[in-house]
Design an enzyme around this catalytic site. Structure first.
Site, short mmCIF file in Angstrom:
data_model
loop_
_atom_site.label_atom_id
_atom_site.label_comp_id
_atom_site.label_asym_id
_atom_site.label_seq_id
_atom_site.Cartn_x
_atom_site.Cartn_y
_atom_site.Cartn_z
N TYR A 1 -15.01 -12.14 -0.77
CA TYR A 1 -16.02 -11.12 -1.07
C TYR A 1 -16.33 -11.43 -1.65
O TYR A 1 -17.90 -10.18 -1.47
CB TYR A 1 -14.49 -10.05 -1.78
CG TYR A 1 -13.85 -9.54 -0.40
CD1 TYR A 1 -13.87 -8.73 -0.13
CD2 TYR A 1 -11.93 -9.54 -0.65
CE1 TYR A 1 -12.43 -7.91 1.60
CE2 TYR A 1 -11.33 -10.14 0.80
CZ TYR A 1 -11.48 -8.44 1.02
OH TYR A 1 -10.72 -7.86 2.39
N ARG B 1 -3.65 6.58 0.99
CA ARG B 1 -4.05 7.95 2.02
C ARG B 1 -3.06 8.57 2.89
O ARG B 1 -3.37 9.27 2.58
CB ARG B 1 -4.95 7.16 2.17
CG ARG B 1 -5.75 6.79 1.37
CD ARG B 1 -7.56 6.03 2.15
NE ARG B 1 -7.33 4.81 2.58
CZ ARG B 1 -7.68 3.60 2.62
NH1 ARG B 1 -8.92 3.88 3.06
NH2 ARG B 1 -7.51 2.92 3.02
N ARG C 1 -6.27 11.01 -6.28
CA ARG C 1 -7.88 10.92 -6.06
C ARG C 1 -8.64 11.29 -5.91
O ARG C 1 -9.76 11.16 -7.20
CB ARG C 1 -7.35 9.50 -5.05
CG ARG C 1 -8.83 8.28 -5.41
CD ARG C 1 -9.07 7.85 -3.57
NE ARG C 1 -9.28 9.26 -2.76
CZ ARG C 1 -10.20 8.27 -1.63
NH1 ARG C 1 -10.33 7.92 -1.05
NH2 ARG C 1 -10.74 9.91 -0.50
N ASP D 1 -6.30 -2.72 -7.57
CA ASP D 1 -7.08 -3.66 -7.00
C ASP D 1 -7.17 -4.99 -7.19
O ASP D 1 -7.76 -4.90 -8.42
CB ASP D 1 -8.66 -3.14 -6.03
CG ASP D 1 -8.37 -3.15 -4.69
OD1 ASP D 1 -8.27 -2.84 -3.88
OD2 ASP D 1 -9.25 -4.58 -4.69
N ARG E 1 1.32 -1.35 -0.33
CA ARG E 1 0.10 0.12 0.08
C ARG E 1 1.05 1.21 -0.09
O ARG E 1 0.28 1.96 0.59
CB ARG E 1 -1.14 0.13 1.42
CG ARG E 1 -1.95 -0.88 1.19
CD ARG E 1 -2.96 -0.70 0.48
NE ARG E 1 -3.83 -2.01 0.29
CZ ARG E 1 -5.25 -1.98 0.89
NH1 ARG E 1 -5.91 -1.56 1.98
NH2 ARG E 1 -6.41 -2.64 -0.29
O1 CP3 Z 1 -0.54 -2.00 -3.10
C1 CP3 Z 1 -0.26 -1.55 -3.42
O2 CP3 Z 1 0.24 0.50 -2.93
C2 CP3 Z 1 -0.89 -1.32 -4.22
C3 CP3 Z 1 -2.49 -1.24 -4.99
C4 CP3 Z 1 -2.74 -2.12 -3.98
C5 CP3 Z 1 -4.73 -2.10 -3.39
N1 CP3 Z 1 -4.72 -2.95 -2.72
C6 CP3 Z 1 -4.97 -0.61 -3.65
C7 CP3 Z 1 -5.82 -0.19 -2.72
C8 CP3 Z 1 -3.33 -4.20 -3.72
C9 CP3 Z 1 -1.85 -3.90 -4.26
C10 CP3 Z 1 -4.39 -3.99 -3.17
C11 CP3 Z 1 -4.61 -5.21 -2.88
C12 CP3 Z 1 -5.88 -5.53 -1.26
N2 CP3 Z 1 -7.06 -5.21 -2.24
C13 CP3 Z 1 -6.20 -6.09 -0.33
C14 CP3 Z 1 -5.17 -7.66 -0.23
C15 CP3 Z 1 -3.39 -6.86 0.05
C16 CP3 Z 1 -4.43 -6.60 2.02
O3 CP3 Z 1 -4.58 -5.34 2.06
O4 CP3 Z 1 -4.78 -7.54 2.64
C17 CP3 Z 1 -7.67 -6.80 0.01
C18 CP3 Z 1 -8.39 -7.64 0.18
C19 CP3 Z 1 -7.83 -6.03 -1.03
C20 CP3 Z 1 -9.81 -5.15 -0.79
C21 CP3 Z 1 -9.68 -3.81 -0.99
N3 CP3 Z 1 -9.39 -3.10 -1.61
C22 CP3 Z 1 -10.38 -3.67 0.45
C23 CP3 Z 1 -10.97 -4.20 1.72
C24 CP3 Z 1 -10.28 -2.09 0.66
C25 CP3 Z 1 -10.86 -1.01 1.68
C26 CP3 Z 1 -9.79 -0.76 2.91
C27 CP3 Z 1 -9.19 0.43 2.95
O5 CP3 Z 1 -7.94 -0.07 2.87
O6 CP3 Z 1 -9.18 1.22 2.68
C28 CP3 Z 1 -9.41 -1.17 -0.27
C29 CP3 Z 1 -9.81 -0.01 -1.00
C30 CP3 Z 1 -8.40 0.07 -1.89
N4 CP3 Z 1 -7.02 -0.16 -2.17
C31 CP3 Z 1 -7.19 0.95 -1.12
C32 CP3 Z 1 -6.49 1.30 -1.99
C33 CP3 Z 1 -5.31 2.50 -1.78
C34 CP3 Z 1 -8.23 2.43 -0.56
C35 CP3 Z 1 -8.86 2.90 -1.84
C36 CP3 Z 1 -8.81 4.76 -1.68
O7 CP3 Z 1 -8.47 5.33 -1.42
O8 CP3 Z 1 -9.94 5.07 -0.95
#
Ligand code: CP3
Length: 354
Positions: A150, A27, A36, A73, A23
């Site tokens: 999911y 944010r 964003r 994602d 990540r």
């Molecule tokens: O790591 C990186 O910088 C690359 C991008 C990336 C994102 N999600 C961007 C993201 C990667 C590799 C993921 C993987 C991901 N997404 C996983 C597996 C890794 C982990 O964290 O366990 C999972 C389970 C998801 C599903 C997901 N996406 C959830 C549950 C959420 C909401 C929770 C949260 O952290 O907000 C997301 C949103 C998400 N994916 C964000 C980002 C930067 C936040 C979105 C925003 O900008 O509001």
């Protein structure tokens, strides 16, 4: 000179481990929040190759990480298979659910996923053109079990209850969902590689909720088939597997799956990971992401501990899970400086020592 991440993935023990952070585009960075906002929302950002490439590059410019991870994602794949997907601000993802044969029959397959996912491949192509030559580009997908949790629940859940329930009540349907995800995950990752991803990572964030028998079938065997198929299509492709919170399941995961690197979370100590996991290959991890919020002497001490504990074998420094939105960008800088100053004695002479 070969990129440091690729050297570590090939088994080389380096005096300073290469670093990236789960990540890392996110944010906690003001420049991410600005881009964003320009995109409108998270999904519009994922599907906009220019802006998705921009946010991928932001942490590379700010910190000089050794790897960039494609900004996308894991839930884009179910969307490409036909599920509805949206994000509720402050809560997380929502999807239309797949819990019946009729829901399953509506899912797409094969080449059709690329219609939705083509902007992601375009982001990869742009990144390969614009990344510094020393930076490795990592593509990724969710592992079938994690993505299925999911799709079945229609949202994130604490204990993955709905997916466990479907697995118990209608295993044939559960296995059909898993097989469809496995096939499309290979196709998705393979297109990322064709577009320029140099390494792929498989995120199995909820692997830790599977019991031993199910872990063997739905985390380990599934990762093995995906890894083998990708390597047969793309000889030499390095694969990172992340069966998060696998505990004892981490032991032997390299050998059982063919993954070049196993990423470990911080529910295990780095000393344990060195003794039980790094003996069979490269390890990525595993500083607790809470240090990026709290900082200070504890951050420095724990960062050194991870570097030193994993210093006798191939290691890629990372957090144990993604950095959180409340993290302080200055703490990331402190972590990186600490890693790069904590040179370790690899037995290799001039570069060794503290
Ligand atoms: O790591 C990186 O910088 C690359 C991008 C990336 C994102 N999600 C961007 C993201 C990667 C590799 C993921 C993987 C991901 N997404 C996983 C597996 C890794 C982990 O964290 O366990 C999972 C389970 C998801 C599903 C997901 N996406 C959830 C549950 C959420 C909401 C929770 C949260 O952290 O907000 C997301 C949103 C998400 N994916 C964000 C980002 C930067 C936040 C979105 C925003 O900008 O509001």
């Amino acid at each position: 000179m070969t990129k440091t991440i690729l050297r570590a993935l090939a088994g080389e023990v380096l005096p300073v481990p290469p670093i990236w952070m789960m990540r890392q585009a996110g944010r906690y960075l003001p420049e991410y929040r600005a881009t964003r906002a320009e995109a409108g929302d998270f999904l519009s950002l994922c599907y906009n190759p220019e802006l998705a490439a921009e946010v991928t590059l932001q942490p590379i410019r700010r910190y000089g990480f050794d790897a960039a991870i494609l900004f996308a994602d894991i839930l884009l794949l179910p969307q490409a298979l036909g599920c509805d997907l949206w994000f509720v601000t402050g809560e997380g993802p929502r999807l239309s659910t797949v819990t019946t044969e009729a829901d399953f029959d509506k899912l797409g397959r094969g080449e059709m996923i690329h219609d939705t996912l083509s902007p992601i491949y375009e982001t990869v192509r742009r990144l390969r053109r614009s990344l510094p030559e020393e930076t490795t580009l990592i593509g990724f997908a969710g592992a079938p079990w994690t993505v299925a949790t999911y799709m079945i629940a229609g949202r994130g859940t604490k204990d993955q209850g709905p997916a466990h329930a479907l697995k118990a009540e209608n295993r044939p349907l559960f296995e059909k969902i898993m097989a469809r995800l496995e096939e499309s995950t290979v196709d998705y990752l393979s297109e990322q590689v064709k577009a320029g991803a140099e390494v792929v990572k498989l995120f199995d964030s909820w692997a830790g909720s599977l019991d031993d028998a199910d872990f063997a079938l739905y985390a380990r065997e599934s990762a093995r088939r995906i890894t083998q198929e990708l390597k047969s299509r793309h000889p030499g492709l390095p694969v990172i597997a992340f069966p998060r919170q696998a505990g004892a399941g981490y032991v032997g995961f390299h050998a059982a799956t063919g993954a070049d690197c196993v990423a470990v979370d911080d529910s295990v100590t780095p000393e344990w990971a060195a003794e039980h996991v790094q003996v069979s290959g490269c390890v990525q991890g595993n500083l607790a992401s809470s240090h990026m919020v709290t900082g200070g002497d504890a951050l420095v001490a724990e960062t050194r501990r991870v570097v030193e504990a994993l210093g006798k074998g191939p290691h890629i420094f990372n957090l144990g899970h993604g950095i959180t939105p409340d993290a302080d960008p200055e703490n990331v800088k402190l972590m990186i400086d600490t890693v790069r100053e904590t040179r370790r004695d690899t037995g290799g002479g001039a570069d060794g020592g503290a």
